[in-house]
Design an enzyme around this catalytic site. Structure first.
Site, mmCIF file in Angstrom:
data_model
loop_
_atom_site.group_PDB
_atom_site.id
_atom_site.type_symbol
_atom_site.label_atom_id
_atom_site.label_comp_id
_atom_site.label_asym_id
_atom_site.label_seq_id
_atom_site.Cartn_x
_atom_site.Cartn_y
_atom_site.Cartn_z
ATOM 1 N N HIS A 18 0.862 -1.185 0.000
ATOM 2 C CA HIS A 18 0.000 0.000 0.000
ATOM 3 C C HIS A 18 0.899 1.236 0.000
ATOM 4 C CE1 HIS A 18 0.902 1.054 4.187
ATOM 5 N NE2 HIS A 18 0.685 -0.213 4.506
ATOM 6 N N ASP A 60 -1.920 -19.186 13.250
ATOM 7 C CA ASP A 60 -0.764 -19.743 13.952
ATOM 8 C C ASP A 60 -0.748 -19.272 15.405
ATOM 9 O OD1 ASP A 60 1.973 -20.359 14.790
ATOM 10 O OD2 ASP A 60 2.313 -20.760 12.675
ATOM 11 N N SER A 120 2.964 -4.746 7.270
ATOM 12 C CA SER A 120 2.489 -4.487 5.905
ATOM 13 C C SER A 120 3.564 -4.856 4.904
ATOM 14 C CB SER A 120 2.123 -3.013 5.737
ATOM 15 O OG SER A 120 1.027 -2.670 6.532
#
Length: 402
Positions: free
Chosen positions: A222, A343, A358
């Site tokens: 992004h 997990d 990110s």
């Protein structure tokens, strides 16, 4: 017997209606254009869809990269969904990364992050508001002279002696000019415009992948945006530097966590694109690691996957996640998939997805499928992800000019 036949016809009619409705649903979910790797035909993973290609492809001829053809997509091999345009692209392999890196970004022009008053002899006045300037606007030049730093902006207005200045601005994709007359502050005697601007930012993200063919790397998935306005910061120049993760602020419901780290002076590479699909540049040194083929969007499916994440100084580890939703027709945005962390080790360490993760790469069925981009604030175990295909398309524009 008649009753039985009538029931059978009703059941058949309901089945046909359901198929039609499902076909319409898939038609809306599929984009008008899809990619397929050279030497392959169009296939859909995890969907009850199949395709019939036009003559050249169905006859078994291999189309070279750059060719296009039309495919008839059908539900259960029977009900037509839509015709799609298929682009043949070369199969690509890259090295998924998962290492943290520091981002130093300097803006092209300066971004307006606040409008304020100037305390003048005539009372409080706002020259910037009078000129129609808004938060998020980009100030490019003052009286024809470019400005790229807070210091330059302050000096130009201070030296105006109160004369009207012509400002060159950008708002979204539109360029415009406006006129502004700075006012003299009674506090310090300096002429001011009544605006706050930002010329740079720095932070930590994750390198998504490295392409050994051209040295290009991609990260974040992004754009880097201004913290106050949420607008994409226009890139003048930037740098990727080493970063070390020293701790984790764990995410909880309603609170976004983050990776805590430090930026080093060690130069990793350039920062050349800050765009809708992430940040891109060229590394000074190749990254070691195993190459994985890049999946097309229709090869991604709901189900188990793996995410490469760094949460401490030990470097990237593979953690189990689940792809809960795939939005095949969602364009080049950052919300192509919904991912859930499954997990226990990662949930215990971070609470799920946190800021700084990110760009963490996603792997499925032995392929690189994309990168995590955002966390759900009210459910930190879930987040959005972007297709690898979309990131590769942006990176290609950089590779072609590099």
């Amino acid at each position: 017997m008649k009753k039985y036949l009538r029931s059978a016809w009703v059941l058949a009619g309901m089945t046909m209606l359901s198929a039609v409705l499902c076909g319409e649903l898939f038609a809306g979910a599929l984009p008008d254009t899809l990619q397929v790797h050279q030497g392959q035909t169009l296939q859909f993973a995890g969907l009850p869809l199949s395709s019939t290609q036009d003559g050249a492809v169905s006859a078994g001829r291999t189309l070279r990269a750059g060719a296009t053809y039309t495919a008839d997509v059908r539900l259960l091999g029977l009900f037509q969904v839509k015709n799609v345009r298929v682009q043949v692209v070369p199969a690509r392999s890259v090295v998924p990364d998962g290492e943290p890196f520091g981002i130093k970004l300097y803006t092209e022009g300066v971004m307006v992050v606040g409008i304020t008053d100037v305390d003048t002899a005539a009372g409080k006045q706002s020259p910037a508001a009078e000129a129609g300037i808004r938060k998020g606007d980009i100030l490019v030049a003052i009286n024809g002279q470019t400005v790229n730093s807070n210091t330059e902006v302050g000096e130009r207005f201070a030296g105006s002696a109160g004369e009207v200045c012509t400002l060159s601005m950008r708002r979204g994709g539109m360029a415009f000019q406006t006129r502004l007359r700075p006012r003299q502050s009674v506090t310090d005697g300096v002429f001011k415009a009544g605006l706050w601007v930002r010329d740079s930012t720095a932070g930590i993200g994750t390198v998504t992948y490295f392409d050994p063919q051209n040295g290009v790397y991609a990260g974040l998935g992004h754009p880097v945006c201004d913290a106050d306005t949420g607008k994409v910061l226009p890139l003048l120049e930037g740098e990727a530097v080493n970063s070390t993760i020293t701790g984790v602020d764990k995410g909880t419901k309603g609170k976004t966590g983050e990776l805590i780290g430090t930026l080093a002076d060690a130069h990793l590479g350039s920062l050349l694109i800050n765009g809708s699909t992430g940040v891109y540049g060229v590394l000074t040194q190749p990254r070691a690691g195993k190459s994985y083929p890049v999946a097309t969007r229709q090869q991604v499916h709901v189900g188990k996957a793996t995410m490469l994440v760094t949460t401490d100084e030990a470097g990237p580890r593979a953690y189990a996640v689940c792809i809960e939703q795939v939005r095949y027709g969602s364009g080049s945005g950052e919300h192509n998939m919904v991912v859930r962390v499954t997990d226990p080790a990662l949930i215990s360490r971070t609470g799920g997805i946190v800021q700084g993760m990110s760009g963490s790469p996603l792997l499925q069925d032995g392929m690189f499928i994309g990168a995590v981009t955002h966390v759900f604030v009210n459910d930190p175990e879930k987040g959005y992800a972007i297709f690898a295909e979309n990131m590769l398309q942006t990176a290609q524009t950089l590779a072609e000019r590099h």
